[in-house]
Design a protein around this motif. Structure first.
Motif, PDB file in Angstrom:
ATOM      1  N   ARG A  51       0.720  -1.371   0.001  1.00  0.00           N
ATOM      2  CA  ARG A  51       0.019  -0.062  -0.049  1.00  0.00           C
ATOM      3  C   ARG A  51       1.046   1.281  -0.168  1.00  0.00           C
ATOM      4  O   ARG A  51       0.583   2.050  -0.848  1.00  0.00           O
ATOM      5  CB  ARG A  51      -0.953   0.190   1.141  1.00  0.00           C
ATOM      6  N   THR A  52       1.624   1.211   0.759  1.00  0.00           N
ATOM      7  CA  THR A  52       2.628   2.565   1.080  1.00  0.00           C
ATOM      8  C   THR A  52       3.261   3.018  -0.203  1.00  0.00           C
ATOM      9  O   THR A  52       2.975   4.030  -0.595  1.00  0.00           O
ATOM     10  CB  THR A  52       3.489   2.530   2.405  1.00  0.00           C
ATOM     11  N   ARG A 101      11.275   4.036   3.220  1.00  0.00           N
ATOM     12  CA  ARG A 101      11.005   3.096   4.719  1.00  0.00           C
ATOM     13  C   ARG A 101      12.001   2.496   5.107  1.00  0.00           C
ATOM     14  O   ARG A 101      12.958   2.145   3.919  1.00  0.00           O
ATOM     15  CB  ARG A 101      10.030   2.275   3.984  1.00  0.00           C
ATOM     16  N   HIS A 129       4.833   6.106  11.608  1.00  0.00           N
ATOM     17  CA  HIS A 129       4.572   6.130  10.157  1.00  0.00           C
ATOM     18  C   HIS A 129       3.579   7.119   9.988  1.00  0.00           C
ATOM     19  O   HIS A 129       2.380   7.082   9.688  1.00  0.00           O
ATOM     20  CB  HIS A 129       3.780   4.705  10.065  1.00  0.00           C
ATOM     21  N   GLN A 132       0.566   7.002   7.085  1.00  0.00           N
ATOM     22  CA  GLN A 132      -0.366   6.301   7.450  1.00  0.00           C
ATOM     23  C   GLN A 132      -1.335   6.998   8.231  1.00  0.00           C
ATOM     24  O   GLN A 132      -2.591   6.967   8.227  1.00  0.00           O
ATOM     25  CB  GLN A 132       0.125   5.015   8.085  1.00  0.00           C
ATOM     26  N   ARG A 162       3.979   0.919  14.365  1.00  0.00           N
ATOM     27  CA  ARG A 162       4.194   2.277  14.351  1.00  0.00           C
ATOM     28  C   ARG A 162       3.007   3.271  13.870  1.00  0.00           C
ATOM     29  O   ARG A 162       2.943   4.269  14.249  1.00  0.00           O
ATOM     30  CB  ARG A 162       5.368   2.294  13.215  1.00  0.00           C
ATOM     31  N   THR A 163       2.202   2.305  13.254  1.00  0.00           N
ATOM     32  CA  THR A 163       1.031   3.249  12.789  1.00  0.00           C
ATOM     33  C   THR A 163       0.120   3.734  13.968  1.00  0.00           C
ATOM     34  O   THR A 163      -0.535   5.043  13.922  1.00  0.00           O
ATOM     35  CB  THR A 163       0.031   2.622  12.069  1.00  0.00           C
ATOM     36  N   ARG A 225      -2.133  -5.445  13.068  1.00  0.00           N
ATOM     37  CA  ARG A 225      -1.529  -6.782  13.002  1.00  0.00           C
ATOM     38  C   ARG A 225      -0.447  -6.925  14.095  1.00  0.00           C
ATOM     39  O   ARG A 225       0.419  -6.027  14.198  1.00  0.00           O
ATOM     40  CB  ARG A 225      -1.010  -6.725  11.324  1.00  0.00           C
ATOM     41  N   GLN A 227       3.246  -7.239  14.854  1.00  0.00           N
ATOM     42  CA  GLN A 227       4.392  -7.215  13.798  1.00  0.00           C
ATOM     43  C   GLN A 227       5.552  -8.161  13.838  1.00  0.00           C
ATOM     44  O   GLN A 227       6.380  -7.959  14.776  1.00  0.00           O
ATOM     45  CB  GLN A 227       4.933  -5.898  14.142  1.00  0.00           C
ATOM     46  N   PRO A 263      -4.579  -0.561   9.178  1.00  0.00           N
ATOM     47  CA  PRO A 263      -3.721  -0.151   8.194  1.00  0.00           C
ATOM     48  C   PRO A 263      -3.353  -1.108   7.128  1.00  0.00           C
ATOM     49  O   PRO A 263      -3.036  -0.676   6.123  1.00  0.00           O
ATOM     50  CB  PRO A 263      -2.528   0.388   8.990  1.00  0.00           C
ATOM     51  N   LEU A 264      -3.894  -2.312   7.267  1.00  0.00           N
ATOM     52  CA  LEU A 264      -3.301  -3.635   6.607  1.00  0.00           C
ATOM     53  C   LEU A 264      -1.936  -3.530   6.425  1.00  0.00           C
ATOM     54  O   LEU A 264      -1.316  -2.425   6.516  1.00  0.00           O
ATOM     55  CB  LEU A 264      -4.176  -3.421   5.145  1.00  0.00           C
ATOM     56  N   PRO A 265      -1.319  -4.781   6.044  1.00  0.00           N
ATOM     57  CA  PRO A 265      -1.956  -5.735   5.642  1.00  0.00           C
ATOM     58  C   PRO A 265      -2.740  -6.779   6.976  1.00  0.00           C
ATOM     59  O   PRO A 265      -1.983  -6.550   8.004  1.00  0.00           O
ATOM     60  CB  PRO A 265      -0.999  -6.815   5.143  1.00  0.00           C
TER      61      PRO A 265
END
Ligand code: NCD
Length: 304
Positions: A51-52, A101, A129, A132, A162-163, A225, A227, A263-265
């Motif tokens: 995504r990013t 990143r 992040h 995001q 981080r989001t 998720r 991490q 934020p996905l995934p």
């Protein structure tokens, strides 16, 4: 010249401006097709991303600009031992703006110290992040129309996510915000985030290990998720990865207009049958990311 390393580099007014701009881009995309003609965005991704990176690239292409870069450290000179500072100094001679990143916390800040063009932090380790967070704020604004007075539940890996850290910082500036921090003991919000953005600001919050208990009070549920890549041992990851799974049954406990973000995934934390619930906003959220990044690129390149 401005960089975006930490979401707090932007004032609340500037974030409002970016949200307004992104909304205008959604409404009038044709008006923006030439805004960044002859400008180049470099995406330097030393860590995996879908995504990013792709939303940054799509954003620049839709502004009429061009993109270059790499999507894994192994295909860059980092594999030969080049420092982040040197890479940034070199690439800033090839591009007008850089999104980076990196698995190491602080790497984009180091890059900014050596770059002649704006650097955007596209995620640094388990730290921050900010883009995001712009995506999350734009989505909350589109879904609910306000930030004031919201009770926001953050659920899952609040330690390495981080989001989560950037979102807490950003939301801490709006009146009447309340946080419910839902995580296993081992994955609580780090104290540097909690002290600075929640405790010192006197923001009401509670911590719990139970998602069920929290459901009914939330206006926004931000799922994350676990991490995997930040764990030191596989055993801990396997034990914690399925701590929270959002299902249609759990959704029956929530307010009728609660918004579910991620934020996905996603791995296991939201079952796919939740996707059909109108409150599930995570795919809309991913799409919003492109528009807010278009607004951000224009702002940092000082394009009107
Ligand atoms: C997040 C990230 O990279 O921190 N993904 C994203 O940018 N949308 C969340 C995650 O990887 O879990």
């Amino acid at each position: 010249m401005r960089h975006l390393i930490d979401i707090m580099d932007l004032s609340v007014e500037e974030i409002d401006g970016l949200i307004a701009k992104a909304s205008d881009i959604v409404a009038h995309p044709d008006a923006y097709r030439e805004k960044c003609r002859y400008k180049k965005l470099a995406t330097l991704f030393f860590e995996p991303s879908t995504r990013t990176r792709l939303s940054f690239e799509a954003a620049m292409l839709e502004l009429g600009g061009q993109v270059l870069g790499f999507s894994e450290a192994s295909s860059s000179s980092a594999a030969k031992g080049e420092s982040v500072a040197d890479t940034a100094a070199i690439v800033s001679g090839y591009a007008d703006i850089i999104a980076m990143r990196h698995p190491k916390e602080g790497a984009p800040l180091v890059a900014a110290s050596r770059s002649d063009v704006p650097i955007i932090n596209a995620g640094d380790g388990g730290h921050f992040h900010p883009t995001q967070t712009l995506t999350d704020l734009f989505t909350i604004s589109r879904e609910l129309g306000r930030f004031e007075g919201l009770t926001v539940g953050l659920c899952g890996d609040l330690k390495f996510g981080r989001t989560v850290h950037s979102l807490i910082a950003a939301l801490s500036r709006y009146a009447g915000i309340r946080f419910v921090l839902i995580s296993p003991e081992e994955l609580k919000v780090p104290s540097y985030v909690k002290n600075k953005y929640i405790k010192e600001k006197g923001i009401p919050y509670r911590q719990t290990t139970s998602l069920d208990d929290a459901m009914s009070e939330l206006d926004v549920l931000y799922m994350t998720r676990v991490q995997k890549e930040r764990f030191f041992n596989e055993e801990d990851y396997l034990r914690l990865r399925d701590s929270y799974i959002l299902t249609p049954e759990k959704m029956t406990l929530a307010k009728k207009d609660m918004v579910v973000l991620h934020p996905l995934p996603r791995v296991n934390e939201i079952t796919t049958d939740v996707d059909l619930d109108p409150r599930a906003a995570y795919f809309r959220q991913a799409k919003n990311g492109k528009f807010i990044r278009m607004a951000l690129i224009m702002k940092l390149l000082e394009v009107e």
